[in-house]
Design an enzyme around this catalytic site. Structure first.
Site, PDB file in Angstrom:
ATOM      1  CG  ASP A  44      73.969  45.388 150.321  1.00 31.84           C
ATOM      2  OD1 ASP A  44      73.400  46.115 151.161  1.00 31.84           O
ATOM      3  OD2 ASP A  44      74.919  45.774 149.617  1.00 31.84           O
ATOM      4  CE1 TYR A  49      77.089  49.592 145.218  1.00 27.64           C
ATOM      5  CE2 TYR A  49      75.361  48.019 145.740  1.00 27.64           C
ATOM      6  CZ  TYR A  49      76.531  48.667 146.072  1.00 27.64           C
ATOM      7  OH  TYR A  49      77.140  48.382 147.280  1.00 27.64           O
ATOM      8  CE  LYS A  75      75.643  49.210 150.570  1.00 29.58           C
ATOM      9  NZ  LYS A  75      74.980  48.346 149.571  1.00 29.58           N
TER      10      LYS A  75
END
Length: 332
Positions: A44, A49, A75
């Site tokens: 994931d 990030y 995401k």
């Protein structure tokens, strides 16, 4: 959706976006390669990030493996711009500064349908792949946006929800849901009933240190609606794995005291606190997988050992007796 996961242990790549420190490239690749060698096949990530850094790093490792061998989620909610800015002062809500050592690209908050598709397109390029399995709508919650979080939620309801539902119906992705640090956005989504998330990622809210709200409200509804849950941050930002962070900040004296109580019991029964934390998160029938983060190879090996460690029933009984877990929480 649970059939997607060959194993209940996945890998969360947030640390690889240079969370808290500047991680050398060789250390990153060694960590990712160790995860693969340990049999982990669910990865994931997110544009947030390190402003794309974690995705790019993960993509370099996954390029060495056949696409059908692993499950991949990322995401949406932030589109990465070519414009640069200082990551230390970048406006990222309460979590500002998490990735001050990440890329300097400006991140634009966008939960619209168009922003969703642009974010996915960017992620595919950074990940060097042609498809995603799961897409989460990232951080539409109060911890990032304060009282304005419902404005972003409404944008996502009208935009991202519909865009991802269409991608699912077209077979472009296998499932979608929310990726948040709070239970409320997932609860509201289920209560609205307008969209049907297949799976959602709940970070830090179903751990040994914080699980009451999710246990009583979210997990039963998830089971009822057929939505599976992935637990992110089963070690509560590291405090349950030998670190000193809780909720992405230095742990308070109260949290440290609670962890010490748990440690005294794990020591007495000769088990690791990591095993207790990980197996607790996975024991709930609504949970499909847990995805600890790591930035060092030996942490991956510890995670795999924690998954398989035998924990005596007596330990859990004493945890209940000491009120360190909820009375009705499912236990490993």
């Amino acid at each position: 959706m649970g059939k997607l996961f060959k194993d209940k242990l996945g890998f969360g790549t947030a640390p690889l976006g240079n969370m808290f420190r500047n991680i050398p490239e060789e250390e990153v690749m060694a960590t990712l390669n160790t995860a693969w060698e340990q049999g982990i096949r669910y990865f994931d990530t997110a544009p947030f990030y390190g402003a794309g850094l974690a995705e790019t790093r993960l993509g370099r490792m996954l390029a060495n493996h056949h696409r059908d061998e692993y499950v991949l989620s990322t995401k949406i909610g932030r589109v990465i711009s070519d414009e640069l800015e200082d990551p230390i002062t970048r406006d990222l809500g309460e979590k500002g500064g998490l990735f001050e050592f990440g890329n300097k690209n400006k991140m634009i908050v966008d939960y619209s349908a168009d922003g969703t598709l642009r974010s996915i397109e960017q992620s595919l390029k950074r990940l060097n792949t042609d498809r995603l399995d799961i897409v989460y709508i990232h951080d539409i919650a109060q911890d990032f946006y304060g009282d304005e979080w419902l404005i972003h939620f409404e944008t996502a309801r009208k935009g991202a929800f519909k865009a991802l539902t269409k991608l699912k119906e077209e077979g472009v992705i296998k499932g979608w849901g929310l990726g948040v640090n709070r239970v409320e956005p997932i609860e509201i989504t289920l209560e609205l009933g307008e969209a049907k998330p297949d799976i959602s990622l709940l970070a830090g809210r179903y751990t040994l240190l914080d699980h009451e709200k999710a246990l009583q409200r979210l997990m039963p509804n998830a089971l009822k609606e057929g939505m599976e849950v992935v637990v992110g941050g089963p070690y509560s930002s590291g405090i349950l794995a030998g670190g000193n962070h809780f909720e992405y900040q230095k742990a308070s004296p109260e949290i440290i005291a609670k962890v010490e109580k748990i440690k005294s019991l794990t020591n007495r029964y000769g088990i690791s606190i990591k095993a207790a934390a990980l197996q607790f998160s996975l024991a709930n029938p609504a949970v499909a997988a847990a995805i600890p983060g790591a930035s060092k190879p030996d942490r991956i090996v510890e995670d795999k050992a924690a998954l398989n460690e035998k924990i005596p029933t007596e330990f859990w009984e004493e945890m209940r007796k000491e009120h360190l877990v909820a009375e009705d929480a499912p236990l490993a």
